[in-house]
Design an enzyme around this catalytic site. Structure first.
Site, PDB file in Angstrom:
ATOM      1  N   ASN A  87       0.849  -1.187   0.000  1.00  0.00           N
ATOM      2  CA  ASN A  87       0.000   0.000   0.000  1.00  0.00           C
ATOM      3  C   ASN A  87       0.885   1.236   0.000  1.00  0.00           C
ATOM      4  OD1 ASN A  87      -2.350  -1.609   0.178  1.00  0.00           O
ATOM      5  ND2 ASN A  87      -2.054  -1.817   2.390  1.00  0.00           N
ATOM      6  N   HIS A 100       6.869  -1.721   3.004  1.00  0.00           N
ATOM      7  CA  HIS A 100       6.644  -3.112   3.417  1.00  0.00           C
ATOM      8  C   HIS A 100       5.790  -3.816   2.380  1.00  0.00           C
ATOM      9  CE1 HIS A 100       3.548  -0.545   5.259  1.00  0.00           C
ATOM     10  NE2 HIS A 100       2.699  -1.561   5.131  1.00  0.00           N
TER      11      HIS A 100
END
Ligand code: AMP
Ligand code: ZN
Length: 114
Positions: A87, A100
């Site tokens: 995201n 991440h």
């Protein structure tokens, strides 16, 4: 980065359930799993998101994908299939501003994502 949650996890200042670690990256189980298997893989070097990836730091990202592929095989979901998600920013619903990759496995995924 001193005020970053994932930098603190990497440094061991905040506990996490480790999946894998090497010189370049750290993988740990998500605290709020969205699939039977859900872990995060992060570069040890702080960078904000995919938007901060450059030709200079891209090798770390490539390494992370090689680690994900290896872990998928070792943890037994590589053949069935799985999903890798990152995201980015506000509209992407990123809540932790340290790059991440979510690795989700153990159920059939749906598309489109929410
Ligand atoms: P994102 O919303 O894409 O930025 O993903 C951040 C993820 O970090 C979420 O799925 C959270 O559940 C997860 N998370 C937040 N705090 C922790 C923590 N202390 N340990 C493990 N995962 C966490
Ligand atoms: Zn960080």
């Amino acid at each position: 980065m001193s005020d970053c949650l994932f930098c603190k996890i990497i440094a061991g200042e905040i506990p996490s359930k480790k999946v894998y670690e090497d010189d370049l990256c750290y993988a740990f189980y998500d605290i709020n799993p969205q699939a039977p298997t859900h872990f995060l893989v992060v570069p040890k070097e702080h960078m904000q998101s995919v938007s901060a990836v450059t030709d200079g730091n891209a090798p770390v990202v490539g390494h992370i994908f090689a680690v994900i592929a290896r872990l998928a095989g070792e943890l037994g979901f590589g053949e069935a299939g799985y999903r890798v998600v990152s995201n980015i920013g506000e509209a992407g619903q990123q809540t932790v501003p340290h790059l991440h990759f979510h690795v989700l496995a153990g159920r059939d995924m749906t598309w489109p994502p929410g």
